[in-house]
Write an enzyme that holds these catalytic residues in place. Structure first.
Site, PDB file in Angstrom:
ATOM      1  N   THR A  85      41.393  28.206  -0.851  1.00 19.43           N
ATOM      2  CA  THR A  85      41.439  28.163   0.619  1.00 19.43           C
ATOM      3  C   THR A  85      42.878  28.311   1.126  1.00 19.43           C
ATOM      4  O   THR A  85      43.839  28.154   0.376  1.00 19.43           O
ATOM      5  CB  THR A  85      40.827  26.858   1.144  1.00 19.43           C
ATOM      6  OG1 THR A  85      41.506  25.755   0.536  1.00 19.43           O
ATOM      7  CG2 THR A  85      39.356  26.784   0.838  1.00 19.43           C
ATOM      8  N   HIS A 142      37.558  15.432   3.699  1.00 18.37           N
ATOM      9  CA  HIS A 142      37.738  15.869   2.309  1.00 18.37           C
ATOM     10  C   HIS A 142      38.407  14.778   1.475  1.00 18.37           C
ATOM     11  O   HIS A 142      39.011  13.847   2.016  1.00 18.37           O
ATOM     12  CB  HIS A 142      38.582  17.146   2.258  1.00 18.37           C
ATOM     13  CG  HIS A 142      37.786  18.382   2.555  1.00 18.37           C
ATOM     14  ND1 HIS A 142      37.517  18.788   3.835  1.00 18.37           N
ATOM     15  CD2 HIS A 142      37.182  19.287   1.724  1.00 18.37           C
ATOM     16  CE1 HIS A 142      36.786  19.894   3.798  1.00 18.37           C
ATOM     17  NE2 HIS A 142      36.570  20.222   2.525  1.00 18.37           N
ATOM     18  N   LYS A 181      43.391  17.093  -1.224  1.00 20.82           N
ATOM     19  CA  LYS A 181      43.380  18.415  -0.561  1.00 20.82           C
ATOM     20  C   LYS A 181      44.715  18.622   0.141  1.00 20.82           C
ATOM     21  O   LYS A 181      45.132  17.787   0.949  1.00 20.82           O
ATOM     22  CB  LYS A 181      42.211  18.494   0.434  1.00 20.82           C
ATOM     23  CG  LYS A 181      42.065  19.880   1.045  1.00 20.82           C
ATOM     24  CD  LYS A 181      40.746  20.046   1.758  1.00 20.82           C
ATOM     25  CE  LYS A 181      40.640  21.381   2.469  1.00 20.82           C
ATOM     26  NZ  LYS A 181      40.728  22.536   1.575  1.00 20.82           N
TER      27      LYS A 181
END
Ligand code: NAD
Length: 267
Positions: free
Chosen positions: A101, A155, A159
């Site tokens: 991502t 999350h 992360k």
């Protein structure tokens, strides 16, 4: 898809997602794991990362990967690594499936020039959980019936990027579906960031990072006297595997760059 076994390489194989992909590929009857790449762990057996019995050793990107003749390389690494790995795939005629991502609109533009359908194809998705793709689709369907929308993504505490790629893509999908959103009423912000980040069409995105979580998101849509909450939860990294395997099976049939799982699911 033909009957041939798909030869798969995994980039970021020592990581949490990479190791899960390695196991999923090993368990898939139509795939063979032929190479594992993770330069910080070069030379170590894949067994050290919870994937036993393959005999594979972690390698660098380069000639030995080419020699393994993967048809598809799966990348779950970090933003800088993914940029280099995807470039290598395009230049070496290896189809890519990327879940890393943080790729920007500029990155996607560069990648669509690289993956021109001649050299290789790529499927890039910020979320391979099929339920999360449905959450985005449902949010886009609902959007024209509401005046306010906010997104809360939650999350795990490792992360490194915020907001999540899924939250940004959800906001984009909602904004494409409806441009008419009530302006933010906030006049005084007591604590910086209290209203979250401003995404497409001014849709606010709030990021929570918490030990114990995996990947979760709520889309809140409001109108007079009612609200609709669409929530998706990934409790385990295996939730992403059906989507990853679908992309591995489909990437050869999707010329150029495909962003998101939607088209692969027939949306
Ligand atoms: P992680 O830190 O556990 O693993 C990343 C791995 O990449 C590490 O083992 C690291 O050594 C390795 N690496 C670093 N540089 C590399 C390079 N040049 N080539 C190959 N490997 C390299 O991270 P993670 O939790 O597995 O997440 C990886 C990525 O996947 C993140 O961007 C995360 O946001 C994303 N993610 C996407 C989805 C999805 O559905 N798309 C789901 C979960 C996570």
């Amino acid at each position: 898809m033909g009957d041939e076994t798909i030869r798969v390489a995994v980039m970021g194989a020592a990581g949490r997602m990479g190791a899960t992909v390695c196991r999923a590929v090993i368990d898939a009857p139509d795939m063979e794991l032929v190479a594992v790449i993770d330069p910080p762990h070069e030379g170590r057996p894949l067994d050290d990362f919870g994937v036993a019995g393959t005999g594979l050793v972690i390698e660098m990107l380069g000639p030995s990967l080419k020699k393994a003749e993967p048809a598809v390389a799966v990348d779950f690494t970090n933003l800088d690594a993914a940029r280099g790995n995807l470039r290598w795939c395009a230049l070496n005629g290896v189809h890519a499936v990327c879940g890393t991502t943080g790729l920007t609109a500029g990155d996607l533009q560069d990648l669509s020039a690289l993956f021109d359908g001649e050299r290789g194809n790529a499927v890039i998705a910020p979320n391979f959980a099929i339920g999360a793709v449905l959450m985005m689709q449902l949010a886009a369907i609902a959007a024209p019936w509401f005046e306010s929308a906010e997104i809360i993504e939650l999350h795990h505490d490792n992360k490194v990027d915020a907001p999540s790629g899924t939250a940004l893509l959800t906001a984009q999908r909602i904004a494409e579906s409806s441009a008419e959103w009530t302006p933010d009423p906030t006049r005084t912000t007591v604590l910086d960031g209290a209203r979250g980040g401003e995404g497409p069409a001014g849709i606010r995105i709030h990021s929570v990072r918490l030990n114990g979580l995996v990947a979760h998101q709520e889309v809140l849509l409001g109108t007079t006297g009612q609200s609709l909450t669409i929530r998706h939860d990934s409790y385990d990294r295996t939730s992403f595997m059906p989507g990853v395997l679908l992309a591995v099976r489909e990437v050869a049939n999707r010329p150029g760059l495909t962003v998101g799982l939607d088209t692969l699911l027939g949306f």
